[in-house]
Design a protein around this motif. Structure first.
Motif, PDB file in Angstrom:
ATOM      1  N   ALA A 168       0.835  -1.204   0.000  1.00 19.74           N
ATOM      2  CA  ALA A 168       0.000   0.000   0.000  1.00 19.74           C
ATOM      3  C   ALA A 168       0.870   1.254   0.000  1.00 19.74           C
ATOM      4  O   ALA A 168       0.570   2.233  -0.691  1.00 19.74           O
ATOM      5  N   PHE A 169       1.945   1.223   0.770  1.00 22.12           N
ATOM      6  CA  PHE A 169       2.888   2.345   0.789  1.00 22.12           C
ATOM      7  C   PHE A 169       3.488   2.553  -0.601  1.00 22.12           C
ATOM      8  O   PHE A 169       3.556   3.676  -1.098  1.00 22.12           O
ATOM      9  N   ALA A 170       3.911   1.459  -1.220  1.00 23.97           N
ATOM     10  CA  ALA A 170       4.496   1.534  -2.563  1.00 23.97           C
ATOM     11  C   ALA A 170       3.473   2.035  -3.585  1.00 23.97           C
ATOM     12  O   ALA A 170       3.810   2.788  -4.499  1.00 23.97           O
ATOM     13  N   TYR A 211      -2.814   3.958 -13.677  1.00 26.50           N
ATOM     14  CA  TYR A 211      -3.695   2.792 -13.800  1.00 26.50           C
ATOM     15  C   TYR A 211      -3.218   1.655 -12.893  1.00 26.50           C
ATOM     16  O   TYR A 211      -4.010   1.051 -12.156  1.00 26.50           O
ATOM     17  N   MET A 212      -1.913   1.359 -12.959  1.00 28.20           N
ATOM     18  CA  MET A 212      -1.385   0.243 -12.179  1.00 28.20           C
ATOM     19  C   MET A 212      -1.575   0.468 -10.677  1.00 28.20           C
ATOM     20  O   MET A 212      -1.948  -0.447  -9.945  1.00 28.20           O
ATOM     21  N   ALA A 213      -1.335   1.701 -10.228  1.00 26.72           N
ATOM     22  CA  ALA A 213      -1.465   1.994  -8.797  1.00 26.72           C
ATOM     23  C   ALA A 213      -2.910   1.849  -8.327  1.00 26.72           C
ATOM     24  O   ALA A 213      -3.184   1.225  -7.287  1.00 26.72           O
ATOM     25  N   LEU A 214      -3.856   2.412  -9.093  1.00 23.67           N
ATOM     26  CA  LEU A 214      -5.259   2.411  -8.675  1.00 23.67           C
ATOM     27  C   LEU A 214      -5.925   1.050  -8.837  1.00 23.67           C
ATOM     28  O   LEU A 214      -6.656   0.592  -7.953  1.00 23.67           O
ATOM     29  N   VAL A 215      -5.681   0.404  -9.971  1.00 23.65           N
ATOM     30  CA  VAL A 215      -6.411  -0.834 -10.291  1.00 23.65           C
ATOM     31  C   VAL A 215      -5.697  -2.083  -9.770  1.00 23.65           C
ATOM     32  O   VAL A 215      -6.270  -2.874  -9.021  1.00 23.65           O
ATOM     33  N   ASP A 216      -4.447  -2.244 -10.148  1.00 25.59           N
ATOM     34  CA  ASP A 216      -3.755  -3.497  -9.834  1.00 25.59           C
ATOM     35  C   ASP A 216      -3.159  -3.527  -8.435  1.00 25.59           C
ATOM     36  O   ASP A 216      -2.948  -4.610  -7.876  1.00 25.59           O
ATOM     37  N   PHE A 217      -2.882  -2.378  -7.858  1.00 21.71           N
ATOM     38  CA  PHE A 217      -2.365  -2.340  -6.494  1.00 21.71           C
ATOM     39  C   PHE A 217      -3.499  -2.132  -5.487  1.00 21.71           C
ATOM     40  O   PHE A 217      -3.784  -2.997  -4.665  1.00 21.71           O
ATOM     41  N   LEU A 218      -4.125  -0.957  -5.565  1.00 22.33           N
ATOM     42  CA  LEU A 218      -5.065  -0.554  -4.521  1.00 22.33           C
ATOM     43  C   LEU A 218      -6.405  -1.285  -4.594  1.00 22.33           C
ATOM     44  O   LEU A 218      -6.862  -1.849  -3.608  1.00 22.33           O
ATOM     45  N   ALA A 219      -7.054  -1.260  -5.764  1.00 22.39           N
ATOM     46  CA  ALA A 219      -8.368  -1.894  -5.876  1.00 22.39           C
ATOM     47  C   ALA A 219      -8.293  -3.390  -5.584  1.00 22.39           C
ATOM     48  O   ALA A 219      -9.132  -3.936  -4.861  1.00 22.39           O
ATOM     49  N   ALA A 220      -7.280  -4.061  -6.132  1.00 23.69           N
ATOM     50  CA  ALA A 220      -7.157  -5.506  -5.947  1.00 23.69           C
ATOM     51  C   ALA A 220      -6.970  -5.875  -4.483  1.00 23.69           C
ATOM     52  O   ALA A 220      -7.575  -6.841  -3.991  1.00 23.69           O
ATOM     53  N   ASP A 221      -6.147  -5.105  -3.748  1.00 23.46           N
ATOM     54  CA  ASP A 221      -5.872  -5.434  -2.348  1.00 23.46           C
ATOM     55  C   ASP A 221      -6.932  -4.894  -1.395  1.00 23.46           C
ATOM     56  O   ASP A 221      -7.392  -5.594  -0.492  1.00 23.46           O
ATOM     57  N   PHE A 222      -7.331  -3.644  -1.577  1.00 17.07           N
ATOM     58  CA  PHE A 222      -8.261  -3.021  -0.639  1.00 17.07           C
ATOM     59  C   PHE A 222      -9.664  -3.611  -0.714  1.00 17.07           C
ATOM     60  O   PHE A 222     -10.411  -3.570   0.265  1.00 17.07           O
ATOM     61  N   MET A 223     -10.040  -4.158  -1.878  1.00 18.95           N
ATOM     62  CA  MET A 223     -11.366  -4.770  -2.014  1.00 18.95           C
ATOM     63  C   MET A 223     -11.333  -6.282  -1.807  1.00 18.95           C
ATOM     64  O   MET A 223     -12.357  -6.945  -1.953  1.00 18.95           O
ATOM     65  N   ASN A 259      -4.274   1.897   4.940  1.00 17.62           N
ATOM     66  CA  ASN A 259      -4.678   3.261   4.581  1.00 17.62           C
ATOM     67  C   ASN A 259      -3.639   4.285   5.021  1.00 17.62           C
ATOM     68  O   ASN A 259      -3.313   5.224   4.280  1.00 17.62           O
ATOM     69  N   VAL A 260      -3.110   4.092   6.229  1.00 17.92           N
ATOM     70  CA  VAL A 260      -2.069   4.995   6.723  1.00 17.92           C
ATOM     71  C   VAL A 260      -0.836   4.915   5.824  1.00 17.92           C
ATOM     72  O   VAL A 260      -0.238   5.935   5.454  1.00 17.92           O
ATOM     73  N   ALA A 261      -0.450   3.687   5.459  1.00 19.74           N
ATOM     74  CA  ALA A 261       0.723   3.493   4.603  1.00 19.74           C
ATOM     75  C   ALA A 261       0.516   4.129   3.230  1.00 19.74           C
ATOM     76  O   ALA A 261       1.434   4.739   2.666  1.00 19.74           O
ATOM     77  N   LEU A 262      -0.685   3.987   2.681  1.00 18.39           N
ATOM     78  CA  LEU A 262      -1.005   4.580   1.384  1.00 18.39           C
ATOM     79  C   LEU A 262      -0.849   6.098   1.419  1.00 18.39           C
ATOM     80  O   LEU A 262      -0.193   6.695   0.557  1.00 18.39           O
ATOM     81  N   ILE A 263      -1.452   6.725   2.441  1.00 16.40           N
ATOM     82  CA  ILE A 263      -1.383   8.184   2.561  1.00 16.40           C
ATOM     83  C   ILE A 263       0.053   8.636   2.794  1.00 16.40           C
ATOM     84  O   ILE A 263       0.514   9.629   2.215  1.00 16.40           O
ATOM     85  N   LEU A 264       0.783   7.891   3.625  1.00 21.30           N
ATOM     86  CA  LEU A 264       2.172   8.241   3.920  1.00 21.30           C
ATOM     87  C   LEU A 264       3.036   8.155   2.668  1.00 21.30           C
ATOM     88  O   LEU A 264       3.850   9.045   2.398  1.00 21.30           O
ATOM     89  N   GLY A 265       2.880   7.086   1.895  1.00 18.43           N
ATOM     90  CA  GLY A 265       3.652   6.915   0.659  1.00 18.43           C
ATOM     91  C   GLY A 265       3.374   8.023  -0.341  1.00 18.43           C
ATOM     92  O   GLY A 265       4.299   8.592  -0.933  1.00 18.43           O
ATOM     93  N   ALA A 266       2.083   8.347  -0.510  1.00 14.56           N
ATOM     94  CA  ALA A 266       1.719   9.406  -1.456  1.00 14.56           C
ATOM     95  C   ALA A 266       2.227  10.766  -0.975  1.00 14.56           C
ATOM     96  O   ALA A 266       2.699  11.587  -1.773  1.00 14.56           O
ATOM     97  N   ALA A 267       2.151  11.000   0.337  1.00 13.43           N
ATOM     98  CA  ALA A 267       2.584  12.285   0.887  1.00 13.43           C
ATOM     99  C   ALA A 267       4.090  12.467   0.751  1.00 13.43           C
ATOM    100  O   ALA A 267       4.564  13.537   0.329  1.00 13.43           O
ATOM    101  N   LEU A 268       4.855  11.450   1.101  1.00 12.77           N
ATOM    102  CA  LEU A 268       6.312  11.546   1.011  1.00 12.77           C
ATOM    103  C   LEU A 268       6.770  11.763  -0.422  1.00 12.77           C
ATOM    104  O   LEU A 268       7.652  12.584  -0.697  1.00 12.77           O
ATOM    105  N   MET A 269       6.162  11.040  -1.354  1.00 14.63           N
ATOM    106  CA  MET A 269       6.554  11.178  -2.750  1.00 14.63           C
ATOM    107  C   MET A 269       6.138  12.539  -3.293  1.00 14.63           C
ATOM    108  O   MET A 269       6.835  13.123  -4.127  1.00 14.63           O
TER     109      MET A 269
END
Length: 347
Positions: free
Chosen positions: A91-93, A303-315, A330-340
């Motif tokens: 999720a962080f990635a 596309y890869m981040a939203l569909v193959d990473f997040l949607a596949a795992d979070f759902m 969720n925390v890791a996702l927000i942290l990864g996006a914020a740092l980048m």
């Protein structure tokens, strides 16, 4: 099994061919021997070269650490894709890759294709950045869905009940077990497609980033980029390494993909150093070529981040049934996006 026919080494030559074709396109488009000094800093070729050499070493090391840490799951059970921590790291990635597409690559593409130097060019009169990005995302979806559906049908046909000479149907002994095998095989195949398409998107913008740094002769520009691209390579490598780990590739194929990722940006920097005196990144042709490649790369990464990473795992059932895992993901996702996103200040 049909899965055995889907060999990674058969697709790697296509990656290599594309990689080789992209480099001359970008370089040839910008060969205009500039005479003016760079804006925003003082040129110092010797000091700039030292920073570039440091950049090659640090970016290479960051890439190795990032991509190989998830692959160690085969040897270290704590890093296995079956563990909850793997979902959090992924999720962080995903947050890193999503921010890379939206905050780093897409704005660069927009800047290239709307440059004042293209005012007399139709590229500046139509939102080509969004168009190319959208087409790339749709093409990625088609490749992803097409490959998965093809091998699903292939495996399901092999799992069909057998008939004897009297025309009587016999369930292929363990139909339920066959369904599980088909599902497992399809999932592994999908992860293989994901890892290869993701690497393609990463390679495209990594080459451009490397060449851009390599041709610069302004230390004040290069210095902050070294730190920014190092962290970028580390986090992006973690995402790609996680995909490769889930694809359950043979060790040789996994190592080839990982090494290929690690080398792209350093090779781009080395090429940039070699063409410093003849490359003009502000020439119209260079702006168009880089803009198109950046826009396509952004579409793939988003596309890869939203569909193959997040949607596949979070759902997934595992995430939906585990509130604690969902919270940390969720925390890791927000942290990864914020740092980048923060790295955009220096990049």
């Amino acid at each position: 099994m049909a899965m055995a026919d889907f060999k990674l080494h058969r697709l790697l030559p296509a990656f290599l061919s594309l990689f080789i074709l992209l480099i001359p396109s970008v370089i040839a488009a910008g060969c205009q021997c500039p005479e003016e000094e760079e804006d925003g800093g003082v040129r110092n070729k010797t000091l700039a070269l030292k920073y570039k050499i440091v950049a090659i070493a640090t970016i290479l090391l960051a890439g190795i650490l990032g991509v190989f840490i998830p692959l160690l799951g085969r040897a270290l059970p704590a890093l296995s894709p079956d563990k909850d921590i793997f979902f959090v790291v992924k999720a962080f990635a995903a947050g890193v890759i999503l921010a890379t597409g939206f905050i780093h690559v897409l704005p660069d593409a927009y800047e290239n294709l709307t440059s004042p130097k293209l005012k007399q060019n139709p590229w500046a009169k139509f939102p080509f950045t969004g168009l190319v990005s959208m087409v790339a995302a749709i093409a990625t979806l088609m490749v992803d869905a097409g490959a998965s559906s093809y091998f699903t049908r292939l495996n399901l046909n092999k799992a069909q009940p057998e008939t004897d000479g009297d025309g009587e149907m016999h369930p292929a002994c363990h139909a339920h077990g066959s369904a599980k095998v088909v599902g497992s095989s399809t999932e592994i195949l999908r992860h293989r497609v994901i890892s290869q398409v993701l690497e393609l998107g990463i390679v495209v913008h990594s080459v451009i980033i490397g060449i851009g740094m390599g041709v610069s002769e302004t230390p004040s520009t290069i210095k902050p980029l070294v730190a920014a691209i190092t962290f970028h390579q580390l986090f992006e490598g973690m995402g790609l390494g996680g995909c490769i780990a889930q694809a359950k590739l043979r060790t040789r194929a996994a190592v080839i993909m990982a090494v290929f990722f690690c080398l792209t940006t350093p090779i781009g920097i080395a090429i940039g150093i070699g063409v410093t005196n003849s490359y003009d990144e502000d020439s119209p042709k260079a702006l168009i070529v880089e803009g198109i490649l950046n826009a396509a790369s952004a579409g793939i990464l988003i596309y890869m981040a939203l569909v193959d990473f997040l949607a596949a795992d979070f759902m997934s059932l595992r995430m939906q049934s585990n509130a604690k895992l969902q919270f940390f993901a969720n925390v890791a996702l927000i942290l990864g996006a914020a740092l980048m996103s923060l790295l955009a200040i220096w990049a």
